[in-house]
Design a protein around this motif. Structure first.
Motif, PDB file in Angstrom:
ATOM      1  N   GLU A  99      19.239   8.865  -0.135  1.00 27.20           N
ATOM      2  CA  GLU A  99      18.388   9.007   1.330  1.00 27.20           C
ATOM      3  C   GLU A  99      18.998   8.643   2.215  1.00 27.20           C
ATOM      4  O   GLU A  99      20.533   8.132   1.635  1.00 27.20           O
TER       5      GLU A  99
ATOM      6  N   PRO B  32       0.675  -0.908  -0.307  1.00 32.15           N
ATOM      7  CA  PRO B  32      -0.065   0.224   0.451  1.00 32.15           C
ATOM      8  C   PRO B  32       0.597   1.088   0.261  1.00 32.15           C
ATOM      9  O   PRO B  32       1.518   1.455   0.372  1.00 32.15           O
ATOM     10  N   SER B  33       0.591   2.728  -0.394  1.00 33.61           N
ATOM     11  CA  SER B  33       1.277   3.729  -0.775  1.00 33.61           C
ATOM     12  C   SER B  33       1.469   3.889   1.032  1.00 33.61           C
ATOM     13  O   SER B  33       0.540   4.003   1.895  1.00 33.61           O
TER      14      SER B  33
ATOM     15  N   SER C 209       3.785   2.951   2.202  1.00 35.88           N
ATOM     16  CA  SER C 209       4.277   1.251   3.221  1.00 35.88           C
ATOM     17  C   SER C 209       6.139   1.298   3.477  1.00 35.88           C
ATOM     18  O   SER C 209       6.836   0.587   3.999  1.00 35.88           O
ATOM     19  N   GLY C 210       6.049   2.777   2.630  1.00 36.95           N
ATOM     20  CA  GLY C 210       8.219   2.719   2.487  1.00 36.95           C
ATOM     21  C   GLY C 210       9.096   2.081   1.437  1.00 36.95           C
ATOM     22  O   GLY C 210       9.742   2.242   1.413  1.00 36.95           O
ATOM     23  N   LYS C 211       8.484   1.815   0.238  1.00 35.57           N
ATOM     24  CA  LYS C 211       8.221   1.337  -0.598  1.00 35.57           C
ATOM     25  C   LYS C 211      10.301   2.467  -1.724  1.00 35.57           C
ATOM     26  O   LYS C 211      10.422   1.326  -1.995  1.00 35.57           O
ATOM     27  N   THR C 212       9.420   3.462  -2.209  1.00 34.53           N
ATOM     28  CA  THR C 212      10.354   4.165  -2.617  1.00 34.53           C
ATOM     29  C   THR C 212      11.576   4.519  -1.495  1.00 34.53           C
ATOM     30  O   THR C 212      12.261   4.954  -2.209  1.00 34.53           O
TER      31      THR C 212
END
Ligand code: ADP
Length: 256
Positions: free
Chosen positions: A57, A41-42, A44-47
């Protein structure tokens, strides 16, 4: 370098933004030639995880190795030291990244966009870089559009130029961050087709996507993340058709 060593190895990766922890200890290995799709889901930390691999980062905790080399830090006499900028740039240049928004230089043609980094970052001879750029534009099906400006290209074409531009640096790893989510539905297929070809040619890829059919057909492994943790991972067949975890089941029910 052993063949068995993963190209990417992330161990207990933690990321805080201010007081908020968004990654709670991610472990992930990506092997050479492997295509791994990150789903979830949006938020969730994927990017964030992709951006950490590419050092856009900085890590709060944990370690990431790319090709056996610790990123961001180096170990000297048993102690960790922050790497120098030039060293970070060298590490980054081995990784290609394709973003949701194509980020092409608007004042440059497709060809010039592809030629830019090899010439200015790697010092490749311009004539050599142009030749290679034409080959790459051909590879993504845009040989005829080499002299067009981004504004004269469709979103799908711009994204294919962005892929060619990333490939021009001869990366050993390609990271894709929702590369089709800003596209009109009828343009999604042409970008996925280029990615499928790349995968078939053996490129190592980590792809954040909501395109379940792409994940099912192209991924060697699917990793489902939620709320900053890896909930489950496995072969697409297993995770997408027979998810073990309730959170994966709920997510898949929503996106189908
Ligand atoms: P996903 O890619 O799965 O949608 P993201 O990695 O974009 O997730 O975001 C994970 C969490 O981190 C979200 O709660 C998001 O709001 C937060 N976040 C991402 N980038 C930043 C930032 N630069 N500053 C503060 N919070 C951020």
């Amino acid at each position: 370098m052993s063949e068995q060593q993963p190209l990417v190895r992330a161990v207990n990766v933690i990321k805080d933004f201010g007081a908020t922890r968004v990654l709670h200890g991610i472990d992930l290995e990506v092997h050479r030639g492997e295509v791994v799709c990150l789903l979830g889901p949006s938020g969730s930390g994927k990017t964030t995880f992709l951006r950490l691999i590419n050092q856009l980062e900085s890590l709060t905790g944990g370690r990431i190795w790319v090709d056996g080399e610790l990123i961001g830090f180096e170990e000297r006499r048993g102690r960790l030291h922050v790497r120098k900028d030039a060293d970070i740039a060298r590490q980054r240049s081995r990784i290609g990244m394709v973003f949701q928004r194509f980020n092409l230089f608007p004042h440059m043609t497709a060809l010039e966009n592809v030629v830019e980094a090899p010439v200015h970052v790697r010092g490749v001879r311009p004539s050599r870089a142009r030749e290679e750029a034409r080959r790459l534009l051909d590879l993504v099906g845009l040989a005829e559009r080499a002299d067009f400006y981004p504004s004269q290209l469709s979103g799908g074409q711009q994204q294919r130029v962005a892929i060619a531009r990333a490939l021009a640096m001869e990366p050993e790893l390609m990271l894709f961050d929702e590369p089709t989510s800003a596209l009109d539905p009828e343009l999604v297929g042409e970008v996925l087709a280029v990615m499928r070809d790349l995968a078939r040619d053996g490129m190592t890829m980590v792809v954040v996507t909501h395109e379940m059919s792409f994940a099912r057909e192209v991924a060697d492994r699917v990793v489902f993340m939620d709320a900053g943790v890896v909930v489950e991972e496995g072969a697409p067949e297993q995770v997408l058709r027979r998810p073990r975890h309730e959170r994966t089941q709920a997510f898949l029910a929503r996106v189908r």
